[in-house]
Motif scaffolding. Sequence first.
Motif, PDB file in Angstrom:
ATOM      1  N   ALA A  86     -38.883  49.336 -13.560  1.00 12.48           N
ATOM      2  CA  ALA A  86     -39.067  47.984 -13.013  1.00 12.48           C
ATOM      3  C   ALA A  86     -38.196  46.978 -13.756  1.00 12.48           C
ATOM      4  O   ALA A  86     -37.601  46.079 -13.145  1.00 12.48           O
ATOM      5  CB  ALA A  86     -40.539  47.589 -13.100  1.00 12.48           C
ATOM      6  N   LEU A  87     -38.090  47.128 -15.071  1.00 11.30           N
ATOM      7  CA  LEU A  87     -37.236  46.245 -15.865  1.00 11.30           C
ATOM      8  C   LEU A  87     -35.777  46.414 -15.470  1.00 11.30           C
ATOM      9  O   LEU A  87     -35.056  45.424 -15.243  1.00 11.30           O
ATOM     10  CB  LEU A  87     -37.422  46.555 -17.352  1.00 11.30           C
ATOM     11  N   ALA A  88     -35.322  47.660 -15.379  1.00 13.42           N
ATOM     12  CA  ALA A  88     -33.921  47.915 -15.025  1.00 13.42           C
ATOM     13  C   ALA A  88     -33.597  47.355 -13.644  1.00 13.42           C
ATOM     14  O   ALA A  88     -32.536  46.753 -13.433  1.00 13.42           O
ATOM     15  CB  ALA A  88     -33.634  49.416 -15.082  1.00 13.42           C
ATOM     16  N   ALA A  89     -34.504  47.547 -12.689  1.00 16.13           N
ATOM     17  CA  ALA A  89     -34.276  47.028 -11.340  1.00 16.13           C
ATOM     18  C   ALA A  89     -34.198  45.507 -11.346  1.00 16.13           C
ATOM     19  O   ALA A  89     -33.376  44.911 -10.636  1.00 16.13           O
ATOM     20  CB  ALA A  89     -35.382  47.508 -10.409  1.00 16.13           C
ATOM     21  N   VAL A  96     -27.610  51.567 -15.417  1.00 12.59           N
ATOM     22  CA  VAL A  96     -27.931  51.008 -16.722  1.00 12.59           C
ATOM     23  C   VAL A  96     -27.994  52.136 -17.751  1.00 12.59           C
ATOM     24  O   VAL A  96     -28.611  53.175 -17.516  1.00 12.59           O
ATOM     25  CB  VAL A  96     -29.284  50.266 -16.665  1.00 12.59           C
ATOM     26  N   VAL A  97     -27.341  51.940 -18.882  1.00 13.35           N
ATOM     27  CA  VAL A  97     -27.457  52.903 -19.975  1.00 13.35           C
ATOM     28  C   VAL A  97     -28.825  52.717 -20.615  1.00 13.35           C
ATOM     29  O   VAL A  97     -29.272  51.596 -20.870  1.00 13.35           O
ATOM     30  CB  VAL A  97     -26.336  52.694 -21.012  1.00 13.35           C
ATOM     31  N   LEU A  98     -29.495  53.830 -20.870  1.00 12.53           N
ATOM     32  CA  LEU A  98     -30.862  53.802 -21.380  1.00 12.53           C
ATOM     33  C   LEU A  98     -30.892  54.475 -22.740  1.00 12.53           C
ATOM     34  O   LEU A  98     -30.409  55.597 -22.908  1.00 12.53           O
ATOM     35  CB  LEU A  98     -31.788  54.509 -20.399  1.00 12.53           C
ATOM     36  N   PHE A 106     -38.527  59.832 -25.442  1.00 11.06           N
ATOM     37  CA  PHE A 106     -39.259  60.590 -24.427  1.00 11.06           C
ATOM     38  C   PHE A 106     -39.451  59.747 -23.170  1.00 11.06           C
ATOM     39  O   PHE A 106     -39.338  60.253 -22.045  1.00 11.06           O
ATOM     40  CB  PHE A 106     -40.617  61.028 -24.980  1.00 11.06           C
ATOM     41  N   VAL A 107     -39.740  58.470 -23.357  1.00 11.17           N
ATOM     42  CA  VAL A 107     -39.874  57.561 -22.206  1.00 11.17           C
ATOM     43  C   VAL A 107     -38.547  57.473 -21.458  1.00 11.17           C
ATOM     44  O   VAL A 107     -38.516  57.538 -20.216  1.00 11.17           O
ATOM     45  CB  VAL A 107     -40.318  56.160 -22.668  1.00 11.17           C
ATOM     46  N   ALA A 108     -37.449  57.359 -22.191  1.00  8.15           N
ATOM     47  CA  ALA A 108     -36.133  57.258 -21.561  1.00  8.15           C
ATOM     48  C   ALA A 108     -35.826  58.496 -20.733  1.00  8.15           C
ATOM     49  O   ALA A 108     -35.339  58.396 -19.592  1.00  8.15           O
ATOM     50  CB  ALA A 108     -35.062  57.051 -22.630  1.00  8.15           C
ATOM     51  N   VAL A 113     -35.418  60.967 -15.234  1.00  9.31           N
ATOM     52  CA  VAL A 113     -35.786  62.027 -14.289  1.00  9.31           C
ATOM     53  C   VAL A 113     -36.510  61.448 -13.080  1.00  9.31           C
ATOM     54  O   VAL A 113     -36.247  61.818 -11.933  1.00  9.31           O
ATOM     55  CB  VAL A 113     -36.646  63.094 -14.994  1.00  9.31           C
ATOM     56  N   ARG A 114     -37.413  60.516 -13.324  1.00  8.45           N
ATOM     57  CA  ARG A 114     -38.190  59.936 -12.226  1.00  8.45           C
ATOM     58  C   ARG A 114     -37.372  58.965 -11.375  1.00  8.45           C
ATOM     59  O   ARG A 114     -37.642  58.805 -10.181  1.00  8.45           O
ATOM     60  CB  ARG A 114     -39.410  59.189 -12.789  1.00  8.45           C
ATOM     61  N   HIS A 115     -36.408  58.290 -11.980  1.00  3.49           N
ATOM     62  CA  HIS A 115     -35.655  57.231 -11.296  1.00  3.49           C
ATOM     63  C   HIS A 115     -34.152  57.452 -11.512  1.00  3.49           C
ATOM     64  O   HIS A 115     -33.470  56.605 -12.110  1.00  3.49           O
ATOM     65  CB  HIS A 115     -36.079  55.857 -11.830  1.00  3.49           C
ATOM     66  N   PRO A 116     -33.618  58.551 -11.020  1.00  4.82           N
ATOM     67  CA  PRO A 116     -32.231  58.922 -11.353  1.00  4.82           C
ATOM     68  C   PRO A 116     -31.185  57.937 -10.847  1.00  4.82           C
ATOM     69  O   PRO A 116     -30.101  57.844 -11.416  1.00  4.82           O
ATOM     70  CB  PRO A 116     -32.073  60.300 -10.697  1.00  4.82           C
ATOM     71  N   GLY A 117     -31.493  57.180  -9.805  1.00  7.64           N
ATOM     72  CA  GLY A 117     -30.505  56.253  -9.279  1.00  7.64           C
ATOM     73  C   GLY A 117     -30.298  55.009 -10.122  1.00  7.64           C
ATOM     74  O   GLY A 117     -29.300  54.306  -9.975  1.00  7.64           O
ATOM     75  N   LEU A 118     -31.225  54.739 -11.039  1.00  7.95           N
ATOM     76  CA  LEU A 118     -31.164  53.497 -11.807  1.00  7.95           C
ATOM     77  C   LEU A 118     -30.345  53.611 -13.085  1.00  7.95           C
ATOM     78  O   LEU A 118     -29.805  52.629 -13.573  1.00  7.95           O
ATOM     79  CB  LEU A 118     -32.584  53.045 -12.183  1.00  7.95           C
TER      80      LEU A 118
END
Length: 296
Positions: A86-89, A96-98, A106-108, A113-118
């Motif tokens: 949500a933050l990246a969007a 966005v580089v994470l 682990f969150v990254a 994996v869950r939001h590969p397009g972001l």
Amino acid sequence: MNPYEEIRVPVAGGELAALRWPAREPGAPVVVALHGITANALSWGAVARLLDGRVTLVAPDLRGRAGSSGLPGPYGIGVHADDTAALAAALGQERVVLAGHSMGAFVAALAAVRHPGLFGPLVLVDGGFGFPAPTHLSADELITAVIGPAMDRLSMTFTDRDAYRSFWQAHPAFGGDAWSPEVDAYIQRDLTGEEPRLRSGCRLEAVRTDGVGLFQEEVTGAVRELPGPATLLWARRGLMNEEQGLYDDSRLAAAGQPGTKVRAVRVDDVNHYTVLTGEKGAGEVVRAMLAAVDER
């Protein structure tokens, strides 16, 4: 005057607090950086300084910590991953580089994996590869085994900010020249309440839930399912500055790192904390971030 601005982004249940260090040039790439289990956004202070405005760095206080302590549950690594998306969007940038340190790594991985397009390439800092949970430990014993003394301070009170500073300066990981004004600002952001009963702003329920979540199969397996490349910077020394760090070549092999999209790089002369907050460690993180930006 702070070199960053505080922003808030809508997420489930309220608003996520984040710090934004703006780039010198408009339209510069964005890096989102995620902190550890009992940390906060200012753990990235040294990295922000060394980036020197070459990118925009945005570091949230994860749900249940510091400026985001008022966000309600449920907590967990998956919730943090969705908050990060949500933050990246909201930042309105593609790929966005994470980056993530410790639990944030682990969150990254799970967010990617869950939001590969972001997200573009990842920078994992002493985290991201997990190990099976010991079956003989209770949930609280498991959390204590993961973060040890960091858990103790969540139930402590401190008479003033100097007392909290002294508590942290006695930590083996912050001995010698490891203390800095940036470390001081980072630990002070954690405090809430009034003297003489200051305490950590980390919600105990959030830390417990997240600590157990680090052993869930979806979380530990995410780093092996990444849609794109990642760099792991692993610290030679551990959480208490002990000789054995969280990782070494044999532990990474056991965790399945060879054959993944993750390039592992050892960082000598740092521990689990100073790989992020120390001058040498932060410099390595910056180099990895800038390489990831170029690789997007």
